[in-house]
Design a protein around this motif. Structure first.
Motif: not given
Length: 452
Positions: A66-82
């Protein structure tokens, strides 16, 4: 920003890769442990080995996935930098330390440092919640997918506040004498793992099928009803009585079915003629979420049906006994508390959460290369897609044999299913690592420490 599709391939934070890699490694380890000693699933008592297996599957695979998928998805899918890329490594350090202590505590119950594991995990969880919350604040408009991610953090904090399950001392006096460990499992499996699969699928699936990205209104209703069921299931699994758990399971089932209807409509809006096998597996995992709720309902109904005759038969014997009886309000613990059955946990973990989270990891990895939504595939990509199919086929056969074997107390079928699970999970890890290092060798910024 509130973009459905990233403008260009985005290299993930190395911490996201570390979490995803850790999850797949411990998935393989958990399947190996099951293959070595599957008998603990057939017993009535929770042995130290069984507790260690639960820690491996939930804290070693589930939460890191879950952590990896969300950390990966925020910039890559949601377009949001961490908000903070470096804090991902702090979170990883806290989680690994907490998981190591939790494993030791499961194998050595008298270890005085037991609470340290829960403390480290809680510290890591708070870092995750802060980082993701601050990242989500940059959204121009909240959608159902980001709302699912926010809900994940609520249940994660609740689970980490309860500490580690199956310890001798309840986390709060109000939980003394209850089955709060079953409630902890509800928070982790239904609240965190399932919400991650459902929420991220709303963002990732449109990219895979070439859809518009407009999320169905049904997803909001599913979010509200399904998570209301999660909250009630926690109370029902912890305090009882069993009929209350039956009702709460129905609420969760209704919520997941509403989601399924909207999600299926989302897939039909796509323009791509074909979907990769990772997308198809993600769709199958979404279908398995209501199937897990149905398994819970069947288990509770079966338990109620078997307990009623037993209670009726025991009543005359108790009345005839000359020894002074217990107070009238006292009932056997197995009647007062409805623990989650092993088979329900197997269905929820192996058939829904694991394939869903693995498919999400594969999908965000593909999106990082800008491969999703392309009209055609190269020969290498087609071969990789077939390898994904082969791995998931072996894994699916293993799930079927393991669940049926555990439900029917067939040790040989359970053992054979565990072997198939090992083959499938080894394939997952091999495909992930091969694609990871292949991208690095090709010059892609896969192993970059962070993105800006």
């Amino acid at each position: 920003m509130n973009k459905t599709e990233p403008r260009h391939p985005i290299a993930p934070n190395a911490g996201a890769i570390a979490f995803a890699s850790t999850a797949l490694v411990f998935l393989l380890l958990g399947c190996l442990l099951l293959a070595v000693s599957p008998g603990f699933l057939l017993g009535q008592k929770l042995t130290p080995f069984a507790q260690a297996w639960i820690q491996v599957m939930l804290l070693g695979f589930g939460l890191p996935a879950v952590f990896g998928a969300i950390y990966w998805s925020l910039p890559g899918v949601f377009g949001l930098p961490l908000f903070s890329e470096h804090s991902v490594f702090l979170h990883y350090a806290f989680h690994v330390a907490g998981f190591a202590v939790a494993m030791l505590a499961a194998l050595v119950p008298d270890m005085p440092q037991t609470t340290m594991g829960a403390t480290f995990l809680a510290c890591g969880g708070l870092v995750f919640v802060f980082n993701v919350s601050m990242s989500l604040l940059r959204l121009e408009r909240t959608d159902a997918a980001s709302a699912f991610v926010s809900t994940i953090m609520v249940w994660l904090v609740a689970a980490l506040f309860l500490g580690l399950p199956f310890v001798a001392t309840a986390p709060l006096p109000m939980f003394a004498g209850t089955n709060w460990s079953a409630g902890w499992l509800v928070f982790l499996i239904s609240g965190v793992l399932f919400n991650a699969v459902l929420g991220l699928a709303l963002r990732i699936a449109p990219l895979a099928v070439g859809g518009s990205g407009a999320q169905p209104a049904a997803a909001w209703y599913a979010l509200a009803i399904g998570n209301l069921g999660v909250a009630w299931m926690f109370a029902a699994a912890t305090f009882g009585p069993p009929p209350f758990l039956l009702l709460c399971g129905v609420v969760f089932l209704v919520g997941s079915l509403i989601y399924l209807g909207g999600f299926w409509g989302l897939l039909q809006s796509g323009t791509n003629a074909t979907m990769g096998w990772d997308t198809k597996v993600l769709v199958a995992a979404v279908w398995m979420v209501p199937a897990s709720a149905a398994a819970l309902l069947y288990n509770v109904w079966e338990r109620l049906a078997s307990q009623a005759p037993a209670a009726a038969a025991a009543a005359p014997a108790a009345a005839a006994a000359a020894v002074p009886a217990l107070p009238a309000e006292a009932v056997p613990a197995e009647l007062a508390v409805m623990p989650l059955d092993w088979t329900v946990g197997l269905v929820a973990l192996l058939a829904a959460a694991v394939p869903g989270l693995v498919a999400l990891i594969f999908q965000v990895q593909k999106l990082g290369d800008g491969a999703a939504g392309e009209a055609g595939q190269s020969i290498r990509e087609r071969v990789a897609d077939q390898l994904v199919l082969a791995s998931f086929f072996n894994y699916a056969v293993g799930v079927m044999l393991a669940v049926v074997g555990a439900w029917g107390s067939e040790s040989q079928m359970l053992s054979l299913g565990a072997v198939f699970l090992v083959v499938g999970s080894a394939g997952f890890l091999g495909i992930f690592l091969h694609h990871l290092f292949q991208s690095a060798d090709a010059g892609a910024p896969r192993l970059a420490g962070a993105t800006s």
